[in-house]
Design a protein around this motif. Structure first.
Motif, PDB file in Angstrom:
ATOM      1  N   GLU A  20      47.080  31.624  47.848  1.00  0.00           N
ATOM      2  CA  GLU A  20      47.688  32.968  47.970  1.00  0.00           C
ATOM      3  C   GLU A  20      48.860  32.806  46.842  1.00  0.00           C
ATOM      4  O   GLU A  20      49.614  31.940  46.633  1.00  0.00           O
ATOM      5  CB  GLU A  20      48.587  33.373  49.259  1.00  0.00           C
ATOM      6  CG  GLU A  20      47.397  33.844  50.328  1.00  0.00           C
ATOM      7  CD  GLU A  20      48.028  34.589  51.387  1.00  0.00           C
ATOM      8  OE1 GLU A  20      49.217  34.455  51.768  1.00  0.00           O
ATOM      9  OE2 GLU A  20      47.415  35.548  51.826  1.00  0.00           O
ATOM     10  N   ARG A  21      48.916  34.116  45.923  1.00  0.00           N
ATOM     11  CA  ARG A  21      49.791  33.957  44.992  1.00  0.00           C
ATOM     12  C   ARG A  21      50.724  35.094  45.072  1.00  0.00           C
ATOM     13  O   ARG A  21      50.682  35.966  45.573  1.00  0.00           O
ATOM     14  CB  ARG A  21      49.194  34.100  43.666  1.00  0.00           C
ATOM     15  CG  ARG A  21      48.010  33.156  43.176  1.00  0.00           C
ATOM     16  CD  ARG A  21      47.582  33.590  41.902  1.00  0.00           C
ATOM     17  NE  ARG A  21      46.764  34.574  41.745  1.00  0.00           N
ATOM     18  CZ  ARG A  21      45.688  34.931  41.672  1.00  0.00           C
ATOM     19  NH1 ARG A  21      44.708  33.873  41.281  1.00  0.00           N
ATOM     20  NH2 ARG A  21      44.821  35.883  41.404  1.00  0.00           N
ATOM     21  N   ILE A  24      49.505  39.180  42.328  1.00  0.00           N
ATOM     22  CA  ILE A  24      48.063  39.013  42.696  1.00  0.00           C
ATOM     23  C   ILE A  24      47.445  39.435  41.140  1.00  0.00           C
ATOM     24  O   ILE A  24      47.884  40.446  40.504  1.00  0.00           O
ATOM     25  CB  ILE A  24      47.837  40.300  43.728  1.00  0.00           C
ATOM     26  CG1 ILE A  24      48.329  39.754  44.941  1.00  0.00           C
ATOM     27  CG2 ILE A  24      46.396  40.278  43.832  1.00  0.00           C
ATOM     28  CD1 ILE A  24      48.133  40.709  46.118  1.00  0.00           C
ATOM     29  N   LYS A  25      46.432  38.838  41.054  1.00  0.00           N
ATOM     30  CA  LYS A  25      45.549  39.184  39.829  1.00  0.00           C
ATOM     31  C   LYS A  25      44.435  40.212  39.990  1.00  0.00           C
ATOM     32  O   LYS A  25      43.543  39.942  40.749  1.00  0.00           O
ATOM     33  CB  LYS A  25      44.882  37.831  39.191  1.00  0.00           C
ATOM     34  CG  LYS A  25      44.263  38.401  37.745  1.00  0.00           C
ATOM     35  CD  LYS A  25      43.520  37.066  37.406  1.00  0.00           C
ATOM     36  CE  LYS A  25      42.582  37.395  36.051  1.00  0.00           C
ATOM     37  NZ  LYS A  25      41.813  36.337  35.460  1.00  0.00           N
ATOM     38  N   TYR A  26      44.840  41.448  39.776  1.00  0.00           N
ATOM     39  CA  TYR A  26      44.030  42.483  40.555  1.00  0.00           C
ATOM     40  C   TYR A  26      43.059  43.102  39.432  1.00  0.00           C
ATOM     41  O   TYR A  26      43.013  44.059  38.759  1.00  0.00           O
ATOM     42  CB  TYR A  26      45.256  43.908  40.727  1.00  0.00           C
ATOM     43  CG  TYR A  26      44.615  45.170  41.472  1.00  0.00           C
ATOM     44  CD1 TYR A  26      43.877  44.784  42.589  1.00  0.00           C
ATOM     45  CD2 TYR A  26      44.580  46.294  40.933  1.00  0.00           C
ATOM     46  CE1 TYR A  26      43.274  45.793  43.347  1.00  0.00           C
ATOM     47  CE2 TYR A  26      44.275  47.447  41.927  1.00  0.00           C
ATOM     48  CZ  TYR A  26      43.429  46.977  42.771  1.00  0.00           C
ATOM     49  OH  TYR A  26      43.053  48.165  43.598  1.00  0.00           O
ATOM     50  N   LYS A 116      41.441  29.304  39.322  1.00  0.00           N
ATOM     51  CA  LYS A 116      42.474  29.798  40.315  1.00  0.00           C
ATOM     52  C   LYS A 116      42.583  31.116  40.858  1.00  0.00           C
ATOM     53  O   LYS A 116      43.259  32.092  40.658  1.00  0.00           O
ATOM     54  CB  LYS A 116      43.847  29.703  39.054  1.00  0.00           C
ATOM     55  CG  LYS A 116      43.949  28.458  38.239  1.00  0.00           C
ATOM     56  CD  LYS A 116      44.315  27.371  39.298  1.00  0.00           C
ATOM     57  CE  LYS A 116      44.615  26.012  38.546  1.00  0.00           C
ATOM     58  NZ  LYS A 116      44.689  24.927  39.459  1.00  0.00           N
ATOM     59  N   SER A 118      42.489  33.921  44.029  1.00  0.00           N
ATOM     60  CA  SER A 118      43.378  34.074  45.187  1.00  0.00           C
ATOM     61  C   SER A 118      42.561  33.593  46.337  1.00  0.00           C
ATOM     62  O   SER A 118      41.564  33.562  46.463  1.00  0.00           O
ATOM     63  CB  SER A 118      43.827  35.604  45.133  1.00  0.00           C
ATOM     64  OG  SER A 118      42.783  36.404  45.312  1.00  0.00           O
ATOM     65  N   GLU A 121      40.281  36.498  47.029  1.00  0.00           N
ATOM     66  CA  GLU A 121      38.838  36.363  46.430  1.00  0.00           C
ATOM     67  C   GLU A 121      37.998  34.928  46.707  1.00  0.00           C
ATOM     68  O   GLU A 121      36.545  35.358  46.892  1.00  0.00           O
ATOM     69  CB  GLU A 121      39.152  35.877  45.012  1.00  0.00           C
ATOM     70  CG  GLU A 121      39.823  37.195  43.954  1.00  0.00           C
ATOM     71  CD  GLU A 121      40.540  36.827  42.965  1.00  0.00           C
ATOM     72  OE1 GLU A 121      40.853  37.746  42.147  1.00  0.00           O
ATOM     73  OE2 GLU A 121      41.130  35.556  42.615  1.00  0.00           O
TER      74      GLU A 121
END
Length: 430
Positions: A20-21, A24-26, A116, A118, A121
């Motif tokens: 978890e980051r 978030i790379k959306y 990398k 999430s 994902e």
């Protein structure tokens, strides 16, 4: 612990959670890479894709249970979980196996370290790969965040559903209902029917336009049907639909919106997928929702004396439903244990709770995004005398039980994570 090895299931879960980051790379690039690497398992089964601010979990659970009753091999993917990570991925009501989770994560670890992705994902890819491995026929897939760029929006569904629209996740979806609705509408696919559930009529034009561009049939569930509640009790409700009587072991009049969406989905599936659903099968599916879909935490009664309810409401629209939900119960005093994520509109939520609670204990779950009890307290505007902050959830729970009396009601609400931590705690108290 990215970069480190893991030897067992427990270490594997820790590894996954550490993906978890903060930011978030959306977008869909990582999930596309993961699924391509797995040879696109999402194409091996038929999918019902469900998005929405609130209610999507209920709709997914209802549909999953109905398909199981029809003896269709069915996968269910939802999030987040309450007590066990494996709640997220079910096949015919059974948890994903620990062995598969460990083997999948080991197999994908080199790619995970490289791109990398999430936590969500990776778990989405895991769900799809598990469904293919288990040879399911249909999958009911709940979108995680939004719709258009949600990791689940790589599926090619036979039906799409948008359960409701309300303000939530504004940092990713926008701060107006129109912007949020546009993101949710992103799950609408070409020539695939879409059902719209409990959304403001002002947004109907937006959804009609999105469906027209995709040449998709659109059904507004609340316009096409009616449900009459005939009874309310502490374990659920009874209702009539098309002169047939049903029971639902879930609490809250708002569930009528989810039921209407469910019944609209039945009609579409009957027509598009050549399925025939008997009234007796629908009755059984609704009665089985907690066992077949492992569905819990929605205003759920856990204890009798004092009465203890857990509720995963985590945004303003859901918190506003609590007052109506309380009419299912008789109680003397309402003690609320509340914790919420720091990126939510918790001030407005606390204002709503101040209208119904006799005492409100502000605390936090063991999760990095949770707001501190002091921050919650500082945001209180009205009836401040009702509130006090207790940093440790265990201390908050102990205080609530010590101050409660016979016929009182303790309500735990504000977050999935708070509900999960609370369940673990009272398990230790037994």
């Amino acid at each position: 612990m990215p970069g480190k090895s893991f030897k067992n299931y427990s270490q594997c879960i820790d590894y996954l959670f550490n993906l978890e980051r903060g930011g978030i790379k959306y977008d869909l690039s990582n999930i596309t890479t993961l699924l391509n690497h797995l040879r696109n398992p999402e194409n091996s089964f038929r999918t019902i894709h469900v998005a929405g601010t609130n209610g999507k979990g209920s709709v997914c659970a209802m549909l999953n249970s109905l398909l199981i009753v029809k003896k269709i091999r069915t996968g269910l993917y939802t999030s987040p979980h309450i007590s066990d990570f494996r709640e997220r991925i079910l096949v015919n009501g059974s948890f994903i196996s620990k062995k598969f989770i460990v083997e999948f994560t080991r197999r994908l670890k080199p790619l995970i370290e490289k791109i990398k992705p999430s936590f969500f994902e990776v778990t989405t890819a895991m769900a799809f790969d598990y469904f293919r491995y288990k040879k399911i026929q249909y999958a009911v897939i709940e979108a995680g965040l939004g719709g258009r760029l949600d990791s689940t929006n790589v599926v090619k569904p036979v039906l799409t559903i948008i359960s409701s629209i309300a303000i939530d996740h504004v940092e990713f979806l926008g701060n107006t209902l129109d912007k949020i609705a546009s993101e949710k509408a992103g799950i609408i696919k070409k020539n695939v029917p879409v059902i719209i559930g409990n959304v403001p009529s002002a947004l109907h034009k937006l959804f009609r336009s999105a469906a027209t561009k995709k040449h998709s049939e659109i059904v507004f569930a609340n316009k096409s049907d009616k449900i009459n509640i005939t009874g309310r009790h502490e374990k659920g409700m009874s209702f009539k639909h098309n002169n047939h009587r049903f029971t639902l072991p879930l609490i809250g009049d708002y569930q009528t919106h989810n039921l209407l969406t469910f019944f609209s989905a039945i009609k579409i599936l009957g027509k598009e997928e050549n399925m025939n659903f008997k009234v007796s099968e629908i009755r059984r599916a609704l009665n089985n929702i907690k066992s077949d879909s492992r569905f819990s935490g929605r205003f759920e009664l856990l204890r009798i004396d004092p009465k203890v309810i857990i509720d995963v409401s985590h945004n303003l629209q859901a918190i506003k439903n609590i007052k109506a939900n309380l009419q299912y119960f008789r109680y003397r005093k309402l003690i609320i244990i509340f914790g919420m994520m720091h990126d939510k509109n918790f001030s407005a939520c606390l204002n709503e709770l101040s209208k119904i609670g006799n005492e409100i204990i502000l605390t936090r779950p063991d999760y990095k995004r949770s707001a501190s009890p002091s921050a919650l307290l500082e945001s209180v505007v009205k009836r401040r005398e009702l509130f006090h902050a207790i940093d440790e959830l265990s201390s908050a729970v102990k205080y609530a039980f010590e101050t409660s009396r016979k016929n009182d009601l303790i309500l735990v609400t504000g977050s999935f994570y708070l509900a999960g931590d609370f369940i673990k705690l009272i398990g230790k108290l037994k």
